[in-house]
Design a protein around this motif. Sequence first.
Motif, mmCIF file in Angstrom:
data_model
loop_
_atom_site.group_PDB
_atom_site.id
_atom_site.type_symbol
_atom_site.label_atom_id
_atom_site.label_comp_id
_atom_site.label_asym_id
_atom_site.label_seq_id
_atom_site.Cartn_x
_atom_site.Cartn_y
_atom_site.Cartn_z
ATOM 1 N N SER A 110 -18.000 -40.920 1.348
ATOM 2 C CA SER A 110 -19.088 -41.842 1.634
ATOM 3 C C SER A 110 -19.932 -42.212 0.427
ATOM 4 C CB SER A 110 -20.003 -41.238 2.696
ATOM 5 O OG SER A 110 -19.266 -40.868 3.812
ATOM 6 N N TRP A 111 -19.964 -41.347 -0.582
ATOM 7 C CA TRP A 111 -20.734 -41.688 -1.780
ATOM 8 C C TRP A 111 -20.294 -43.050 -2.312
ATOM 9 C CZ3 TRP A 111 -24.840 -39.288 -3.996
ATOM 10 C CH2 TRP A 111 -25.112 -37.967 -3.622
ATOM 11 N N ASN A 112 -18.985 -43.191 -2.502
ATOM 12 C CA ASN A 112 -18.461 -44.442 -3.040
ATOM 13 C C ASN A 112 -18.755 -45.603 -2.109
ATOM 14 O OD1 ASN A 112 -17.472 -43.071 -5.216
ATOM 15 N ND2 ASN A 112 -15.360 -43.000 -4.489
ATOM 16 N N ALA A 113 -18.613 -45.364 -0.801
ATOM 17 C CA ALA A 113 -18.847 -46.425 0.172
ATOM 18 C C ALA A 113 -20.285 -46.921 0.105
ATOM 19 C CB ALA A 113 -18.529 -45.923 1.582
ATOM 20 N N MET A 114 -21.220 -45.991 -0.025
ATOM 21 C CA MET A 114 -22.623 -46.381 -0.034
ATOM 22 C C MET A 114 -23.009 -47.055 -1.347
ATOM 23 S SD MET A 114 -25.910 -44.114 1.042
ATOM 24 C CE MET A 114 -27.490 -44.906 1.367
ATOM 25 N N ILE A 115 -22.540 -46.501 -2.472
ATOM 26 C CA ILE A 115 -22.843 -47.113 -3.771
ATOM 27 C C ILE A 115 -22.275 -48.523 -3.825
ATOM 28 C CG2 ILE A 115 -22.394 -46.991 -6.256
ATOM 29 C CD1 ILE A 115 -22.380 -43.918 -5.943
ATOM 30 N N ASP A 116 -21.026 -48.660 -3.384
ATOM 31 C CA ASP A 116 -20.392 -49.976 -3.387
ATOM 32 C C ASP A 116 -21.098 -50.921 -2.425
ATOM 33 O OD1 ASP A 116 -18.087 -51.704 -4.233
ATOM 34 O OD2 ASP A 116 -17.686 -51.666 -2.083
ATOM 35 N N GLY A 117 -21.522 -50.388 -1.278
ATOM 36 C CA GLY A 117 -22.230 -51.219 -0.310
ATOM 37 C C GLY A 117 -23.512 -51.788 -0.885
ATOM 38 N N TYR A 118 -24.273 -50.946 -1.584
ATOM 39 C CA TYR A 118 -25.500 -51.416 -2.223
ATOM 40 C C TYR A 118 -25.180 -52.444 -3.309
ATOM 41 C CZ TYR A 118 -28.814 -48.112 -0.122
ATOM 42 O OH TYR A 118 -29.635 -47.438 0.743
ATOM 43 N N ALA A 119 -24.162 -52.153 -4.123
ATOM 44 C CA ALA A 119 -23.817 -53.055 -5.225
ATOM 45 C C ALA A 119 -23.376 -54.419 -4.704
ATOM 46 C CB ALA A 119 -22.716 -52.434 -6.087
ATOM 47 N N GLN A 120 -22.533 -54.417 -3.665
ATOM 48 C CA GLN A 120 -22.006 -55.669 -3.133
ATOM 49 C C GLN A 120 -23.066 -56.488 -2.410
ATOM 50 O OE1 GLN A 120 -19.074 -56.877 -3.789
ATOM 51 N NE2 GLN A 120 -18.282 -55.064 -4.810
ATOM 52 N N SER A 121 -24.095 -55.825 -1.895
ATOM 53 C CA SER A 121 -25.137 -56.543 -1.150
ATOM 54 C C SER A 121 -26.310 -56.954 -2.032
ATOM 55 C CB SER A 121 -25.648 -55.676 0.006
ATOM 56 O OG SER A 121 -26.229 -54.475 -0.480
ATOM 57 N N GLY A 122 -26.162 -56.777 -3.346
ATOM 58 C CA GLY A 122 -27.207 -57.212 -4.261
ATOM 59 C C GLY A 122 -28.305 -56.200 -4.501
ATOM 60 N N ASN A 123 -28.129 -54.984 -3.984
ATOM 61 C CA ASN A 123 -29.127 -53.932 -4.189
ATOM 62 C C ASN A 123 -28.703 -53.037 -5.355
ATOM 63 O OD1 ASN A 123 -30.911 -54.522 -1.877
ATOM 64 N ND2 ASN A 123 -29.116 -53.986 -0.671
ATOM 65 N N ALA A 124 -28.659 -53.644 -6.541
ATOM 66 C CA ALA A 124 -28.141 -52.939 -7.714
ATOM 67 C C ALA A 124 -28.986 -51.732 -8.093
ATOM 68 C CB ALA A 124 -28.043 -53.908 -8.893
ATOM 69 N N THR A 125 -30.294 -51.839 -7.944
ATOM 70 C CA THR A 125 -31.177 -50.725 -8.301
ATOM 71 C C THR A 125 -30.872 -49.502 -7.449
ATOM 72 O OG1 THR A 125 -32.937 -52.249 -8.972
ATOM 73 C CG2 THR A 125 -33.570 -49.972 -8.497
#
Length: 255
Positions: A110-125
């Motif tokens: 899930s770590w990767n899923a959540m990091i990628d989810g934030y990155a893909q949705s524009g929540n880079a910070t």
Amino acid sequence: MYAKCRRPADARRVFDRMPARDRVAWNALVAGYARNGLPEAAMEMVVRMQEEDGERPDSVTLVSVLPACASARALRACRQVHAFALRAGLDEPVNVSTEIIDAYCKNSVSWNAMIDGYAQSGNATEALALFKRMVKEGVDVTDATILAALQACGELGHLDEARHVHELLVRIGLKSNVSVMNALITTYSKCKRTDLAAQVFNELGNKKTRISWNAMILGFTQNGCSEDAYSLYHCDGQTFRTINEILMSVYHVLV
């Protein structure tokens, strides 16, 4: 009371006999099931509270059900609850965001899923902050983790963070991963360091792919280095490229 006494069946009977049930009652039942190790029942109640009584889950509901998802290692359920929280704007309270992270962290994938989810949705910070926490806690970093972290660094233009990710990927043996190195070229270019991007590009040697060339040429173009972009296009061995590809790259930068 029945739920706290580890008698969820009795709590359910009382609940079913209620002539009218509000969100407080639903939340109490959800929390009761979660506390008693019945994550599937807790999730079912979250669905039913919306379908039967039109009650939307609130932050209290989410704080109750997320630990149940974590205990069941239910990655899909975690994602569904997280997605609902984002849509409903319920991810802002600290208690909710903490439970979301904890639920994900109990499932290594899930770590990767959540990091990628934030990155893909524009929540880079948020993506970058979670990446740092992942590294700090010693969770195994994969190429997927690095790709998401690099995307976040590029979106934010954080050169120092990009360099740290670069150092990490070298340490864990991903320097030979062409997809990762292509992403690094793009990240350095977005950080306005085409010199570092070019260094990575050159280090690829004969492993360069069409994506590598496109990334470097686009990086030069985005940073106003038109002569470098033009020169790179005319390098020997680039017969597979077409002028249309270059024009399309430049077009996407200009529009």
